[in-house]
Design an enzyme around this catalytic site. Sequence first.
Site: not given
Ligand code: ADP
Length: 906
Positions: A619-620, A623, A625-627, A762
Amino acid sequence: MLFLMLLLLLPAESRSQTDPAQCRYALGMQDGSIADDDLTASSQWYESTGPKYARLGRDEADGAWCPAGPLHPSDEQFLQVDLRSLCFVTLVGTQGRSGGGAGKEFVRIYRLDYSRDGDRWISWKSRTGQKVIQGNSNVYDVVLKDLRPPVIARYLRIIPVTELTSTVCMRMELYGCSWHDGLLSYSAPEGQIMAVPGYPIAYLNDSTYDGFLERRLQFGGLGQLTDGLLGMDDFLQTHQTRTWQGYDYVGWRNDSLGPGYVEMDFLFDKQRNFSSMKVHCNNMFSRGVKIFKKVSCLFKPRLISDWEPEPVGITTVLDDKNPSARFVTVPLGNRVGKELRCQFSFADTWMMFSEISFQSNMEVIKPRVIPVHTRLPSPLSTADPEPELSTMLQSQETTPPFIVSWPVDRPDDGSTSVLIGCLVTIILLLLVIIVLILWCQYVRKVLEKAPCRILDEEVMGQHSSCSDTMVVHSSHSNPTYETVFLLDPEYQEPVLLLHKLPELSQSAEDSVLILSNPAYDLFIPTSFPLIGWHVMKNKPISTNVCSGDYAEPDLTQCTPHQGFQSSVPHYAETDIVSLQGVTGSNMYAVPALTVDSLTRKGISVGEFPRQRLHFREKLGEGQFGEVHLCEAEGLQEFLGGVVPLSDPDGRPVLVAVKKLRADASKNARNDFLKEIKIMSRLNHPNIVRLLGVCVCTDPLCMITEYMENGDLNQFLSQRESESTLTHANNIPSVSLPNLLHMSAQISSGMRYLASLNFVHRDLATRNCLVDHQLTIKIADFGMSRNLYSGDYYRIQGRAVLPIRWMAWESILLGKFTTASDVWAFGVTLWEIFTLCKEQPYSLLSDEQVIENTGEFFRNQGRQIFLSHPSLCPPTLFELMLRCWSRDTKDRPSFERVHRHLQEHVA
Ligand code: ADP
């Protein structure tokens, strides 16, 4: 003789057609030339307190206008004046109810709405965005309030405002003069910012423009080009207080506007015969600014007709010798028009205008004839057309001695004696001005020699040119001047200002740190919680600085930290800036208690069997790692059916799984675990829900509900505002109700966090997620995580901070509170209503954003606010502005914000 002639001509050229310092005639409430029929009101208590009794200085019937019933804080009652033609209104005078001595009612604060056509009403705002005007504090004194900026309108409404339910009554007068230009609106490309290294930034926007802004074009309003204030030779300087460098000018850069010219349209009240147009231009050629090279104007005789093909214009003689600002007169050949379109061609890199006026044949217009008027004196010094004075003057109940009679619409009979009389008066005035200037310079020199502290107090106590209120008392016989507030730019060293600010006040003995950020040198007493800023001189950071006021000492400063991944970026790069010198925990001065209470109890969600997570797609990347998008087999049973998920029939449910990267440091790992602990304690429909974790073995994972539409920033930036066009072409769109609903949901989530005393730190659209039903959930507790971790792995003398969302006190003082979350919420709202098409302050570099933060702190009206997004309802923009109040106590609570948004949604 020639010299005398030049001298006589000088004032005409150095003053605009409508000079606010002179345009201060009573418009006819008191003397009755505004007819009873032209006074209306939203309501009246009795016949004997109707709008016609709202005449200042008179005591007829029950002695004032009183709206029906007691006025509640949410009521909007108004007294409306129709001036019958466009007027340039510079002052409002108000008074309470006399009623033969029996009256007790008056209006403490009021607002002003105005309209030029009776259709579109605009709320008056001061140059600093304030809408409310201080009115009376007793029933008898007349309080005169200078309108800065002045208003050009035919209709005005005075709207009493009350904080407690009370009965209000008022009498009033308007002061100003006829608006001879007859200009209803002009359009122009949005003014720009001049940022040249080594020079102060000049903000050349049209900050008082009262029309609309769309795709960088301002239209449908009037603003600084018609406010009667002429810019100085050096465009960075201004006579106006509480403004910023470049305030007087609207300026454009040649290469930013494709065709090499600035096109402006001018719409007039009636068809007119135009003899000339005067454009006041800057000519500071050493900075690449020159008057226009040529101008060409087209005419439209009627609104619905076409532009006549033959233009009228001139080519100017450019001047590389004299840098004075000047009027350029463009003869318009007595062409007839209701609308004009002029193209001003650049002669150099920049073109800057401070005023545009039109001379047209007056036979076409017939304004209401106001027989004889009283004119109030201009505010003290004519050298400064807008000094800000608080003046105690004598009784207004009888005719005050300082008021002179003067006809507003003086017929130009060509009488030589009148002309000579005027010229002599002008010469005398000039002499008075020169004497005053010399005197002021002398006084300034004396003050400069005074010790700093005394100076500070003296300024507080003596500078009278700072308020725009004039109180006409009923008991004094001679005008005396009273001082209220400091605003002389010479005394605005931040350290001095800090002494004056209650929450920042420091003892004089405090030593001073100089912040090492090259973007701005700011003097701050050492006892400020600026832990972690590099000390440039004076003294090294002391233990008291390191321990600060916060739960966590800045260990990076006290004990240098080793071995962390300083390169790990926390945020989308364009949103975040690195502030050299800012270190870890000092930035996280948030109530540690709440954090403790949220983390102390450990993780309150269960361990989900890792093998039941089936990877679907990435999904993305965050910071840590991967989601991943995964199917979570049997999650419904795992949760015991407590959390209703979209697929309740036992089939695998889709979830988002955030994984800690394999090479994460120990500190990152701890942070990850702490974020899990916090999230596991939060329970609200607008906060992303943590469903389970995998923490018994590596890699650590947090399982959250899957939000199908990803983050709000990318969701909105891929959509357009809903319209027939978007429907017809199947373009993904969002409607205004959608945006309002989204905003209300975020405010609901934030209200919940605030109720826990939890500071997010944030908040931004990038950290909100959207599901398939447009439910918004706040996510990313990344920054908040750090406050209690004492973990500064990513900082090491560099902090990555989302400065465009941060309140001034978060950037300057490292202070994060619910109030700074409210600020960020305001920016988030702004993002929503610009459909995330633009980064906040996109025209400013990071350094300029930080400089602007300093302006928010100094609060002298030079701060730049984010502009009004075109999709945003005015009351919502007001809410945003309140979120960006300098004083935290003036910012609304999330409770209030939520209520406000709910009302919009309803
Ligand atoms: P971090 O906070 O560690 O930088 P994020 O939580 O923002 O990472 O996740 C990175 C990306 O993953 C997000 O911008 C979003 O596009 C995707 N993502 C994160 N959590 C979800 C979720 N629960 N459902 C769908 N997409 C998600």
